[in-house]
Structure formats: structure tokens, C-alpha cells
Write an enzyme that holds these catalytic residues in place. Structure first.
Site, PDB file in Angstrom:
ATOM      1  N   ARG A 165     -12.318  -0.571   5.949  1.00 13.10           N
ATOM      2  CA  ARG A 165     -10.987  -0.928   5.445  1.00 13.10           C
ATOM      3  C   ARG A 165      -9.880  -0.637   6.459  1.00 13.10           C
ATOM      4  O   ARG A 165      -8.894  -1.358   6.541  1.00 13.10           O
ATOM      5  CB  ARG A 165     -10.687  -0.156   4.147  1.00 13.10           C
ATOM      6  N   ARG A 214      -6.262   7.042  -2.921  1.00 14.63           N
ATOM      7  CA  ARG A 214      -7.363   6.465  -2.117  1.00 14.63           C
ATOM      8  C   ARG A 214      -8.160   7.573  -1.437  1.00 14.63           C
ATOM      9  O   ARG A 214      -7.694   8.709  -1.339  1.00 14.63           O
ATOM     10  CB  ARG A 214      -6.758   5.503  -1.087  1.00 14.63           C
ATOM     11  N   ASP A 249      -0.442  -7.065   0.874  1.00 15.48           N
ATOM     12  CA  ASP A 249      -1.682  -6.678   0.218  1.00 15.48           C
ATOM     13  C   ASP A 249      -2.855  -7.492   0.762  1.00 15.48           C
ATOM     14  O   ASP A 249      -2.682  -8.630   1.220  1.00 15.48           O
ATOM     15  CB  ASP A 249      -1.533  -6.894  -1.306  1.00 15.48           C
ATOM     16  N   HIS A 300      -6.318  -2.521   7.954  1.00 10.87           N
ATOM     17  CA  HIS A 300      -4.949  -2.008   8.071  1.00 10.87           C
ATOM     18  C   HIS A 300      -4.409  -2.208   9.496  1.00 10.87           C
ATOM     19  O   HIS A 300      -3.234  -2.540   9.676  1.00 10.87           O
ATOM     20  CB  HIS A 300      -4.894  -0.533   7.678  1.00 10.87           C
ATOM     21  N   LEU A 312      18.497  -7.378  12.678  1.00 11.43           N
ATOM     22  CA  LEU A 312      17.711  -7.309  11.445  1.00 11.43           C
ATOM     23  C   LEU A 312      17.658  -5.876  10.915  1.00 11.43           C
ATOM     24  O   LEU A 312      17.469  -4.939  11.691  1.00 11.43           O
ATOM     25  CB  LEU A 312      16.274  -7.776  11.751  1.00 11.43           C
ATOM     26  N   GLU A 345       1.339   5.802  -5.286  1.00  8.80           N
ATOM     27  CA  GLU A 345       0.007   5.799  -5.919  1.00  8.80           C
ATOM     28  C   GLU A 345      -1.116   5.698  -4.871  1.00  8.80           C
ATOM     29  O   GLU A 345      -2.285   5.949  -5.194  1.00  8.80           O
ATOM     30  CB  GLU A 345      -0.126   4.632  -6.909  1.00  8.80           C
TER      31      GLU A 345
HETATM   32  C1  IPE Z   1       0.685  -2.137  -3.253  1.00  7.89           C
HETATM   33  O1  IPE Z   1      -0.619  -2.556  -3.080  1.00  7.89           O
HETATM   34  C2  IPE Z   1       1.046  -1.112  -2.203  1.00  7.89           C
HETATM   35  C3  IPE Z   1       1.203  -1.610  -0.841  1.00  7.89           C
HETATM   36  C4  IPE Z   1       1.085  -2.854  -0.459  1.00  7.89           C
HETATM   37  C5  IPE Z   1       1.533  -0.603   0.150  1.00  7.89           C
HETATM   38  P1  IPE Z   1      -1.857  -1.858  -3.822  1.00  7.89           P
HETATM   39  O2  IPE Z   1      -3.062  -2.522  -3.291  1.00  7.89           O
HETATM   40  O3  IPE Z   1      -1.763  -0.394  -3.704  1.00  7.89           O
HETATM   41  O4  IPE Z   1      -1.597  -2.261  -5.345  1.00  7.89           O
HETATM   42  P2  IPE Z   1      -2.615  -2.353  -6.567  1.00  7.89           P
HETATM   43  O5  IPE Z   1      -3.311  -1.009  -6.657  1.00  7.89           O
HETATM   44  O6  IPE Z   1      -3.574  -3.449  -6.301  1.00  7.89           O
HETATM   45  O7  IPE Z   1      -1.750  -2.663  -7.750  1.00  7.89           O
HETATM   46  C1  IPE Z   2      -2.538  -3.239   1.374  1.00  3.79           C
HETATM   47  O1  IPE Z   2      -3.874  -3.600   1.491  1.00  3.79           O
HETATM   48  C2  IPE Z   2      -2.173  -2.092   2.276  1.00  3.79           C
HETATM   49  C3  IPE Z   2      -1.940  -0.809   1.583  1.00  3.79           C
HETATM   50  C4  IPE Z   2      -1.927  -0.629   0.296  1.00  3.79           C
HETATM   51  C5  IPE Z   2      -1.705   0.344   2.439  1.00  3.79           C
HETATM   52  P1  IPE Z   2      -4.983  -2.970   0.542  1.00  3.79           P
HETATM   53  O2  IPE Z   2      -5.609  -1.820   1.257  1.00  3.79           O
HETATM   54  O3  IPE Z   2      -4.434  -2.673  -0.798  1.00  3.79           O
HETATM   55  O4  IPE Z   2      -6.009  -4.185   0.477  1.00  3.79           O
HETATM   56  P2  IPE Z   2      -6.921  -4.594  -0.766  1.00  3.79           P
HETATM   57  O5  IPE Z   2      -6.004  -4.795  -1.932  1.00  3.79           O
HETATM   58  O6  IPE Z   2      -7.886  -3.473  -1.000  1.00  3.79           O
HETATM   59  O7  IPE Z   2      -7.586  -5.856  -0.339  1.00  3.79           O
HETATM   60 MG    MG Z   3      -4.372  -3.763  -2.500  1.00  2.00          MG
END
Ligand code: IPE
Ligand code: IPE
Ligand code: MG
Length: 267
Positions: free
Chosen positions: A51, A89, A38, A55, A149, A85
Site C-alpha cells: 500500500r 490503520r 482516495d 501512497h 496559489l 481516523e
Molecule cells: C479519506 O479517505 C482520507 C484521506 C483521503 C486522507 P479514507 O480512505 O480514509 O476514507 P474511508 O475510510 O474510505 O471513508
Molecule cells: C488515500 O488512499 C490516502 C490516505 C487515506 C492516506 P487510501 O489508502 O485510502 O486508498 P484505498 O481507499 O485503500 O484504496
Molecule cells: Mg481510502
């Protein structure tokens, strides 16, 4: 020498990883590490960038963490790549993530095959774009017999979806008359999870500081040790991974019992 030890003393090609490996007790390396990757969005936002750039940086981190996990003697690595979920986005971000996953798997597959990494992709793959699903299925087919692995990518994965899917399979077995509902135990459900041959995660790492599970591996994390770091995923390095593994080695696992030698680490 047992399998774990021989893997631990396998020559490690990268001198930096070799030095990091010296910090770890081979008897206390988790057999299965799961990571909620995350913070990609926050990493990009802090730099005033899109964003999606976050990634792509996250992908670079993942390359290093897969190689480090293998070199350090972790046998199973599960990472959360896209949740059930995450479709909520913006369309551009979802589309960009699908493109990234396709490009990344296509770019990495030959190196993963050379390293004898066994690839699993777990989640509701039938809801993904067809070409991405085919890329994942091809990667799984090509690496199915490998003994290095096990790298499990959780894509369009939800912990509740996994339990619901397992319950549906179990209900079908009951309907066929193979199982009497009175005989159903936890192991009947465990056997119908997406990757039943993987042990439950020993260590669950979450980057970027959120203190929540976000619907990840709900069944398997029953007794996982949790480690949350404020480090954003694009900034997470093999050194950070070793710090998490060192912290894990200091934990006493009790599984509901009292602390006794047979309940401490070492599996
Ligand atoms: C969890 O992170 C999903 C992944 C890392 C792929 P999110 O960023 O989606 O989770 P929330 O919405 O903060 O709980
Ligand atoms: C995690 O990073 C990757 C995915 C959920 C695909 P986020 O995109 O959730 O990053 P933040 O939480 O917005 O910083
Ligand atoms: Mg996140």
C-alpha cells in the site's frame, strides 16, 4: 483586467497545461477546489504491491495537480492527506505515511517557495511527530506572505474535530466576556475554523469512487459542488482535473434560491 483574468492569462510555461487551460472559461474556474485523494491502496493492490507504494505514487500525482491548479488559475487548493481516523490503520502504514509527508515537504519546499505558493497545513498538528510538525510549521512560516496559489494540506484533519476546536475557541471568548451567547451567529464559528481566510470550497472532488465525505471539511462543504470519479488517485492527471472543472462550469448553483443569473457561477 481583473485579478482573476490576469491570472488566467498569465503565461503558462508547460505547453500541455496551456492547451488544457484553453478548454476552460476563466469566469467559471472555482476559487477553491478541495480533493479527497482516495484509492492509493487499491492502486497498489491491483499491482500486487505494498500500500505504501500507492501512497508514493499518490505523492507524484499531487505534485502534478498542485502545478496544474496553479497554472489553470485555481486560487485555493485543499487536499485531504491524513484524517483523524487514519490512525486506525496498521502501524507500518501510519509510520510510512508520516515518513512520506516529511520527505515530500522537505523535497518540495524550495520549488514551492520559487512558485510563490502559500502553504497551509490544517488539522491537529500537535498530535503529529514533532519533526513533522516543525517541517510543516517552517513551510507555513516561509510562505506566509505569498500571493500565488494557496495550497492547504489537511493533515490529522477531521471535520468534526475542526468544528469542536472552533466551538472551544468560541466558548473561551464567551468566558472572557467578549461575546454574549445570544449574539452568536454562523460567522462567529466560521471565523474560528482552521483556515478562516479561505472561501468555502466551490468544488469537492473525490477520486476512487466512494460516495461519502469521510469527515472532510464538514462546515465548508455546505454548498460545494461534488464530483466523484472512479479514477484512483495515483492515476488522476491534470486532464482529469480539467474534466472536473469543465463539469463544474456546467453546474447551476442555487444556494437554496431559484436559478437566476446572480445565483449561477461567476461568484
Ligand atoms: C479519506 O479517505 C482520507 C484521506 C483521503 C486522507 P479514507 O480512505 O480514509 O476514507 P474511508 O475510510 O474510505 O471513508
Ligand atoms: C488515500 O488512499 C490516502 C490516505 C487515506 C492516506 P487510501 O489508502 O485510502 O486508498 P484505498 O481507499 O485503500 O484504496
Ligand atoms: Mg481510502
Amino acid at each position: 483586467m481583473n485579478a482573476l483574468l490576469s491570472k488566467h492569462f498569465k503565461p503558462c510555461p508547460d505547453p500541455e497545461l496551456q492547451t488544457l487551460k484553453m478548454r476552460l472559461d476563466p469566469a467559471r474556474i472555482p476559487a477553491h477546489v478541495a480533493i479527497i485523494m482516495d484509492g492509493n491502496g487499491r492502486w497498489a493492490h491491483a499491482k500486487g504491491r505494498d500500500r505504501l507504494l500507492g501512497h508514493w505514487e499518490g505523492y507524484r500525482t499531487l505534485q502534478k495537480i498542485v502545478a496544474a491548479s496553479d497554472a489553470l488559475g485555481v486560487q485555493n487548493l485543499t487536499v485531504f492527506g491524513f484524517s483523524t481516523e487514519n490512525w486506525r490503520r496498521p502501524e507500518t502504514e501510519v509510520g510510512g505515511l508520516m515518513h512520506l509527508m516529511q520527505a515530500a515537504m522537505s523535497a518540495e519546499i524550495e520549488a514551492l517557495v520559487r512558485s510563490h505558493v502559500r502553504i497551509l497545513v490544517t488539522g491537529r498538528l500537535d498530535e503529529l511527530p514533532e519533526s513533522l510538525r516543525e517541517t510543516f510549521e517552517n513551510a507555513m512560516r516561509r510562505t506566509a506572505g505569498f500571493g500565488g496559489l494557496t495550497f492547504n494540506l489537511a493533515i490529522n484533519y477531521g471535520g468534526r474535530a475542526e468544528i469542536a476546536d472552533a466551538a472551544r475557541e468560541l466558548a473561551k471568548a464567551v468566558q472572557r466576556g467578549e461575546i454574549d451567547p445570544a449574539d452568536i451567529t454562523e460567522s462567529h464559528l466560521s471565523a474560528r475554523m482552521y483556515a478562516p481566510d479561505l472561501p468555502d470550497p466551490d468544488l469537492l472532488i473525490r477520486t476512487a469512487g466512494e460516495m461519502r465525505i469521510s469527515n472532510f471539511l464538514l462546515w465548508g462543504v455546505a454548498y460545494s459542488e461534488m464530483y466523484v470519479t472512479p479514477t484512483l488517485w495515483p492515476d488522476f492527471t491534470p486532464t482529469h482535473l480539467v474534466e472536473a472543472l469543465e463539469e463544474y462550469a456546467r453546474r447551476t448553483r442555487k444556494f437554496g434560491a431559484v436559478a437566476a443569473p446572480e445565483h449561477t457561477l461567476g461568484h
